[in-house]
Enzyme design. Structure first.
Site, PDB file in Angstrom:
ATOM      1  CB  CYS A 211      -0.903   0.014   1.231  1.00  0.00           C
ATOM      2  SG  CYS A 211      -2.054  -1.385   1.351  1.00  0.00           S
TER       3      CYS A 211
ATOM      4  CG  ASN B 288       2.977  -0.371   2.827  1.00  0.00           C
ATOM      5  OD1 ASN B 288       2.399  -1.326   2.332  1.00  0.00           O
ATOM      6  ND2 ASN B 288       4.216  -0.027   2.500  1.00  0.00           N
ATOM      7  N   GLY B 289       1.577  -2.734   4.886  1.00  0.00           N
ATOM      8  CA  GLY B 289       2.285  -3.934   5.304  1.00  0.00           C
ATOM      9  C   GLY B 289       1.364  -5.086   5.643  1.00  0.00           C
ATOM     10  CD  GLU B 290       0.438 -10.583   5.004  1.00  0.00           C
ATOM     11  OE1 GLU B 290      -0.069 -11.699   5.248  1.00  0.00           O
ATOM     12  OE2 GLU B 290       0.963 -10.290   3.916  1.00  0.00           O
TER      13      GLU B 290
ATOM     14  NE  ARG C  71      -8.174  -2.367   1.900  1.00  0.00           N
ATOM     15  CZ  ARG C  71      -9.387  -2.806   2.211  1.00  0.00           C
ATOM     16  NH1 ARG C  71     -10.443  -2.030   1.976  1.00  0.00           N
ATOM     17  NH2 ARG C  71      -9.554  -3.997   2.749  1.00  0.00           N
TER      18      ARG C  71
ATOM     19  CB  SER D 104      -8.119  -5.065  -1.014  1.00  0.00           C
ATOM     20  OG  SER D 104      -8.582  -3.740  -0.976  1.00  0.00           O
ATOM     21  CB  ILE D 105      -3.739  -8.515   0.775  1.00  0.00           C
ATOM     22  CG1 ILE D 105      -2.991  -7.815  -0.374  1.00  0.00           C
ATOM     23  CG2 ILE D 105      -3.229  -9.948   0.946  1.00  0.00           C
ATOM     24  CD1 ILE D 105      -1.507  -7.722  -0.180  1.00  0.00           C
ATOM     25  CB  ILE D 106      -5.772  -9.380   5.235  1.00  0.00           C
ATOM     26  CG1 ILE D 106      -4.301  -9.821   5.159  1.00  0.00           C
ATOM     27  CG2 ILE D 106      -6.466 -10.082   6.407  1.00  0.00           C
ATOM     28  CD1 ILE D 106      -3.494  -9.496   6.393  1.00  0.00           C
TER      29      ILE D 106
END
Length: 210
Positions: free
Chosen positions: A2, A76-78, A50, A52-54
């Protein structure tokens, strides 16, 4: 990935416009959604692009406010261990609106404080957090520095972004090249932190809370 960007300065009706313009330069980092939040009374604006992943729903939209209303984040990140953290936070009585790691991160900060929460994170991340109560803007980068974040002063404006290109949208930014950073790039093929190719800007070092 992101993209995050924002500014903090006293006054100026164009706060939101500047923050949005900065984030628009990061469209390639987050093509799925965009958002902006500002508080003109204190001169702060956060903007987000954004990927969108999760959580693909609107519940993962950023900038996001904490349930208490104290914190506002663009991130930004996971967070790889966010499910475990969520279980612990739910056991402590916290409730969640969606399934994003961003909401878990915010709730962890609400529950444990910034430094204690960040120490418990496993993942890759760069975030900007506005604390309404303390009137503090906090930048954080993961331990390995996988996710980038740059910061600096443009006149009396404090600005931050995922990439240096975003600073071109901040009024007054000159974009002068830093000679030492250029020499480092020619020698090593990259600019090591905390230097940036532009004068007056800095790359937040890995594992740092600013």
């Amino acid at each position: 990935m992101c993209g995050i960007a924002g500014i903090w300065r006293v006054g100026g009706a164009e706060l939101t416009d500047v923050a949005v313009a900065m984030a628009q330069t990061l469209h390639h980092r987050g093509p799925d959604d965009h958002g902006v939040w500002s508080d003109p009374a204190v001169g702060v604006a956060l903007s987000h692009r954004r990927l969108s992943i999760i959580d693909l729903s609107a519940a993962g939209h950023q900038p996001m406010a904490s349930a208490s209303g104290r914190y506002q984040i663009c991130y930004n990140g996971e967070i790889y261990n966010f499910q475990l953290l969520r279980q612990e936070l739910e056991a402590a009585g916290n409730q969640f609106r969606g399934g994003s790691d961003t909401e878990v991160l915010l709730t962890a900060i609400d529950q444990w404080g910034v430094e204690a929460a960040v120490q418990r994170l496993i993942g890759m991340f760069a975030l900007a957090l506005w604390d309404r109560e303390a009137r503090e803007l906090i930048l954080v980068r993961d331990r390995l520095g996988i996710k980038p974040v740059y910061w600096g002063w443009v006149g009396t404006t404090f600005a931050f972004a995922s990439e240096p290109r975003a600073f071109a949208k901040v009024p007054g930014f000159r974009g002068d090249i830093d000679g030492a950073a250029l020499a480092a790039y020619l020698r090593w093929n990259y600019v090591p932190a905390p230097a940036c190719i532009y004068q007056g800007l800095n790359k937040l070092e890995p594992g740092t809370i600013l």
